[in-house]
Scaffold this active site. Structure first.
Site, short mmCIF file in Angstrom:
data_model
loop_
_atom_site.label_atom_id
_atom_site.label_comp_id
_atom_site.label_asym_id
_atom_site.label_seq_id
_atom_site.Cartn_x
_atom_site.Cartn_y
_atom_site.Cartn_z
CG ASP A 177 37.11 48.47 32.33
OD1 ASP A 177 37.06 49.63 31.87
OD2 ASP A 177 37.95 48.11 33.16
CD GLU A 422 36.41 51.13 41.33
OE1 GLU A 422 36.63 50.24 42.19
OE2 GLU A 422 36.84 51.06 40.17
C1 DGY Z 1 40.88 48.12 35.52
O1 DGY Z 1 41.93 47.56 35.80
O2 DGY Z 1 39.81 47.86 36.09
C2 DGY Z 1 40.86 49.25 34.59
O3 DGY Z 1 39.59 49.71 34.30
C3 DGY Z 1 41.65 49.00 33.35
O4 DGY Z 1 42.47 50.05 33.28
#
Ligand code: DGY
Length: 460
Positions: A177, A422
């Site tokens: 992201d 994560e």
């Molecule tokens: C998040 O919410 O962090 C995701 O990567 C988007 O789906």
């Protein structure tokens, strides 16, 4: 392998604890959510990775995971990046924000964008590792038509130029992201032109930073832009012919496309075994085109493969040193000379060789931030792709084997030392006061990748 037993049991427990049952059209579907903390729905590439771990524990669970995933497919073939769990509201943006139910069956609520297309790779991996032939066949009957429709959808709407590389239209589609690869394009989306109601909605309802510190997550400005893009696509009625032309974020992403290449090889192999030979050669051809196109994204000045910003007819090279630059290994797109360069960078202590390699951004880069999401931390999933990619080059370079083994053992050690987080701080600076694991805990993906890595190490 004896000493991994405890770790494997822990991984198994996490996957069990994160399994939920959702009823669709009166039928129960089992799926694994990424984490109970925050990611309480089903994500495409998480789910595909999780199923690859599950097949080593219980074949049935792996089959169910993908069958449950394809239940969220749109009538036009898109497999969305989130299939919402109807009983949960602990995630932002909420299901209703996307307004996509007219595209799905049985009122299933989904997002409107996709994820790196790991589905075919996962289905092939499951078939290679499952033993019950009849159940495998039933599984293939349920998922193969969906995978074909998904690939045809992506090729049709995301490669209008027929150049072999797909275009992503939202940073979330990259799976990485807030990668600094996207900074330049996102900055062009002027915050002043984002309506105040979007900003107010983000300020009021964004939930991720309530679970983890905001220093570990994308910035507020990034979130304004993420939600702005969703609103824009909604206004375009999720018509991808229009979206691709009008989006202020359109990129030929090397990570997404390396997975696309492998996914077409996997689909061709599945069709070869279970389907139609002519169809199989079509996807094999697509894989070859993508492989060539990826090789050509190499930029000698930067010594790396580069994403291409194709927003509104542009063609700008993006050269930021992130771990995505190793992804063409996974696609088998690397020439001998490029291989030397990649191995060199992977072994440099001031770039990508750290206590817990491989950082998502080179540590000597101006963008490196060891805590923030995809701007520095090490992720088990990208390590897995790099390890699998290196293995393809075993016979081409004497250092490859050693590097693949090193990365495998470091990734396992990273999880053993810190827990099933994560993502992880890539640098050990000797301070013991802070956990090195970040983001969500008891993370399903991390558990599944650990299982795969240990399985692969065992069979060496
Ligand atoms: C998040 O919410 O962090 C995701 O990567 C988007 O789906």
């Amino acid at each position: 392998m004896q000493n991994y037993l405890e770790l494997l049991n822990e991984a198994k427990e996490i996957l069990k604890r994160n399994t939920i049952t959702v009823t669709v059209d009166g039928k129960p579907y089992e799926r694994v959510i990424p984490s109970r903390d925050y990611y309480v729905h089903q994500w495409l590439w998480d789910s595909a990775g999780i199923a690859m771990g599950q097949v080593h524990l219980n074949e049935e669970d792996a089959f169910n995971e993908l069958v449950s995933l394809v239940a969220g497919q749109w009538s036009n073939g898109l497999i969305p990046h989130i299939i919402y769990n109807p009983r949960e509201s602990r995630y932002y943006p909420p299901a209703d924000q996307w307004q996509t139910t007219r595209f799905t069956k049985h009122g299933i609520k989904t997002s409107g964008i996709t994820d790196p297309p790991l589905l075919a790779i996962s289905a092939e991996y499951i078939c290679d590792n499952a033993s019950d032939e009849q159940k495998k066949r039933d599984f293939i009957d349920k998922v193969l038509p969906s995978i074909v429709a998904y690939h045809d959808h992506l090729k049709r709407y995301r490669d209008p130029e027929d150049c072999g590389l797909l275009t992503i239209v939202h940073p979330w589609e990259s799976g990485t992201d807030d990668s600094p690869r996207w900074d330049g394009i996102l900055k062009r989306i002027d915050l002043n032109m984002i309506p105040t109601n979007i900003k107010a909605d983000v300020d009021l309802n964004r939930k991720d930073i309530r679970y983890r510190g905001s220093q570990e997550r994308p910035t507020e400005e990034d979130y304004y832009r993420y939600i702005y893009l969703i609103e824009l696509f909604k206004d375009l009625s999720w018509d991808y012919t229009k979206i691709i032309q009008e989006t202020p974020f359109a990129v030929k992403d090397i990570l997404f496309n390396s997975i696309w290449e492998r996914a077409n090889e996997a689909l061709a192999a599945l069709l070869h075994t279970y389907g139609n030979q002519e169809e199989a050669s079509k996807y094999q051809r697509w894989a070859e085109e993508t492989r060539k196109a990826l090789t050509n994204t190499w930029n000698e000045a930067y010594r790396q493969y580069c994403d291409i910003d194709v927003t509104q007819g542009n063609h700008r090279v993006i050269a930021v040193p992130t771990n995505a630059l190793f992804m063409p290994l996974y696609a088998g797109a690397v020439t001998d000379q490029q291989l030397d360069s990649l191995l060199h960078r992977l072994s440099q202590a001031d770039e990508f060789y750290t206590k817990y390699s491989v950082p998502s951004t080179a540590i000597n880069s101006q963008y490196f931030n060891k805590e923030r999401y995809w701007r520095g931390p090490t992720w088990p999933i990208t390590n897995y792709f790099i390890i699998e990619g290196l293995k393809k080059y075993k016979t081409r370079h004497k250092d490859v084997d050693q590097l693949a083994n090193f990365l495998t053992s470091r990734t396992i050690q990273m999880i053993r030392d810190n827990g099933f987080w994560e993502y992880f701080d890539p640098i050990d600076d000797g301070t013991k006061d802070k956990a090195k694991g970040m983001g969500c805990s008891s993370f399903s993906w991390t558990a599944a990748i650990l299982i795969q890595l240990i399985h692969a190490a065992k069979s060496l």
